[in-house]
Design an enzyme around this catalytic site. Sequence first.
Site, mmCIF file in Angstrom:
data_model
loop_
_atom_site.group_PDB
_atom_site.id
_atom_site.type_symbol
_atom_site.label_atom_id
_atom_site.label_comp_id
_atom_site.label_asym_id
_atom_site.label_seq_id
_atom_site.Cartn_x
_atom_site.Cartn_y
_atom_site.Cartn_z
ATOM 1 C CB SER A 281 -1.021 0.002 1.137
ATOM 2 O OG SER A 281 -0.385 -0.112 2.345
ATOM 3 C CG ASP B 135 -4.030 2.871 4.511
ATOM 4 O OD1 ASP B 135 -5.112 2.918 3.918
ATOM 5 O OD2 ASP B 135 -3.164 2.011 4.278
ATOM 6 C CE LYS C 12 -14.068 -1.122 3.634
ATOM 7 N NZ LYS C 12 -13.961 -1.313 2.176
HETATM 8 C C1 LIG Z 1 -4.628 -0.823 6.029
HETATM 9 S S1 LIG Z 1 -3.636 -0.950 7.418
HETATM 10 C C2 LIG Z 1 -2.450 0.303 7.176
HETATM 11 C C3 LIG Z 1 -1.360 -0.065 6.223
HETATM 12 C C4 LIG Z 1 -0.275 0.975 6.169
HETATM 13 N N1 LIG Z 1 -0.753 2.255 5.643
HETATM 14 C C5 LIG Z 1 0.886 0.518 5.314
HETATM 15 O O1 LIG Z 1 1.078 1.102 4.233
HETATM 16 O O2 LIG Z 1 1.609 -0.399 5.721
HETATM 17 C C6 LIG Z 1 -4.627 -0.269 8.669
HETATM 18 C C7 LIG Z 1 -3.962 -0.177 10.021
HETATM 19 O O3 LIG Z 1 -4.802 0.601 10.867
HETATM 20 C C8 LIG Z 1 -4.623 0.136 12.183
HETATM 21 N N2 LIG Z 1 -5.744 0.646 12.990
HETATM 22 C C9 LIG Z 1 -7.049 0.272 12.976
HETATM 23 N N3 LIG Z 1 -7.754 1.016 13.845
HETATM 24 C C10 LIG Z 1 -6.885 1.890 14.409
HETATM 25 C C11 LIG Z 1 -7.010 2.925 15.374
HETATM 26 N N4 LIG Z 1 -8.171 3.233 15.922
HETATM 27 N N5 LIG Z 1 -5.897 3.617 15.698
HETATM 28 C C12 LIG Z 1 -4.704 3.342 15.133
HETATM 29 N N6 LIG Z 1 -4.531 2.368 14.221
HETATM 30 C C13 LIG Z 1 -5.607 1.660 13.880
HETATM 31 C C14 LIG Z 1 -4.546 -1.372 12.036
HETATM 32 O O4 LIG Z 1 -3.844 -1.929 13.144
HETATM 33 C C15 LIG Z 1 -3.766 -1.521 10.730
HETATM 34 O O5 LIG Z 1 -2.391 -1.725 10.963
#
Ligand SMILES: C[S@@+](CC[C@H](N)C(=O)[O-])C[C@H]1O[C@@H](n2cnc3c(N)ncnc32)[C@H](O)[C@@H]1O
Length: 377
Positions: free
Chosen positions: A206, A294, A323
Site C-alpha cells: 500500500s 489509512d 472507504k
Molecule cells: C490498512 S492498514 C495500514 C497499512 C499501512 N498504511 C501501510 O502502508 O503499511 C490499517 C492499520 O490501521 C490500524 N488501525 C485500525 N484502527 C486503528 C485505530 N483506531 N488507531 C490506530 N490504528 C488503527 C490497524 O492496526 C492496521 O495496521
Amino acid sequence: MHVEGSDFLYHAPISAHGDESQFMNTLFMHCRPGFEGEVCSEIADHAARLGVAGYAKAKPQSACAEFICHEPAGPERLMAQLRFSDLIFPRQWARGDFVQLPETDRISVLLEHLVEFPRCGSLWLEVLDTNDGKELSNFCKKFEAPLRKALIQAGRLVDDPQLPRLLLTFKSGREVFLGMAPADNLAMWPMGIPRLKFPREAPSRSTLKLEEAWHHFIPRSEWDERLHGDMTGVDLGAAPGGWTYQLVRRGMLVTAIDNGPMAESLMDTGLVTHLMADGFTYRPKQTVDWMVCDIVEKPARNAALLETWLGENLCREAVVNLKLPMKQRYAEVKRLLERIEDGFRDRGIKVQIGCKQLYHDREEVTCHLRRLEGAKR
Ligand SMILES: C[S@@+](CC[C@H](N)C(=O)[O-])C[C@H]1O[C@@H](n2cnc3c(N)ncnc32)[C@H](O)[C@@H]1O
C-alpha cells in the site's frame, strides 16, 4: 435517474434523447471495473450543474461509461469547464465517437474519420481495464508504430505538446473510440494507470497508494517544497509502515500510530517514533506538516478526522482514505466532502480539498487536504 435492465442510464438535465448520430457528441470515460454507475452519476451531476444536456450510460463491469450530449458542442463544453483531475471516479476521458473497423486496412478508415479532427500533438493507444482489454494490449503495441507513421505522413499528428492528445481506446480489434482531449486536461498516465515501481525496501504494497496520491495531488515541481527533510509527519494506522516509508523516503521525522508492529527496517532509520495509541484520539503537541491516515473505518469517522486535523491546525496537509459504502457511492462521497467544506467555512478557514479514486484504491477514494491560510508554525 434510473437503471434500465443491467445497464446504467442517467439523464442530465433534460430527459428527451437527442440526435445520437451527431458527430463527436460523446464524452467517453474509463474507470475501475464496477464503478461505471459512479462515473455516470458524477458526470450527469456536473453536466446538470453546467447546463449541458445529455445522458450517461454504461454497462456494469465494462470499465467505461459514456455521456451522450444532445448537442455536438456538449463534450467540448464539459471538458472546458471541468478539470479532469477534479473528477473522482473517471480514470481517463476523451471526446469523440465510436468507429467500426474492418479486419484489414484499419488505418485508412481511421484517417477518414480523422478529417473531422483538429491536428493533434501526441497519441495514446489505450484499452479498458478488463480481461478483454488486457488481451488487446498486444494488438495495440503492434498497431501503434504503423498508425503513428501514417498519421504523421497525413499531417494529422505533429510533435507539439500544446496541441490536443489523440486518444484511441480499443474495445476490440473491430471497434475503437476515436477521441481527443486537451493535452493539459486529461489523465497523467495512459488509461489513468500509473507506472510506479514497488520499492523493494517498503514494508507493504500500500506504499504505492501514498506515492500515487502525491503524484496526483501535488505537482512534481512542488515536491521539494512540500515534501522535504525538514518536515514532520504523523501516520495514523501506520503498521507495518508502507505509508511511513514514503514519508521517511522524503527525509521526514514521522510519528507512527498503531497498535500493530512497525517494520524494523523503518525503525532502524531513526526517523520514526512508534506510539501504540488510538489514531482517533491521538493529537500532536505541535502542528505537523503532514498527517496521513489509512485506517479502515466508517468514512464519516475518517472525514471527521480530516476536519479536526485541518480545522484545529494540527497539520498543514493530509492524505486520508475514505472507504466507500456499498450503495450510492458517489452521492455519499459528495455528501461527506460537502460536510467537510461546510465545517471549514464555519471555522472561517480556507482548505483546498481533492478527492480521487486512485488506481491503487479498491473500494475507497483518497482525499487530499491542504490548509491555504491561517496556518501557524
Ligand atoms: C490498512 S492498514 C495500514 C497499512 C499501512 N498504511 C501501510 O502502508 O503499511 C490499517 C492499520 O490501521 C490500524 N488501525 C485500525 N484502527 C486503528 C485505530 N483506531 N488507531 C490506530 N490504528 C488503527 C490497524 O492496526 C492496521 O495496521
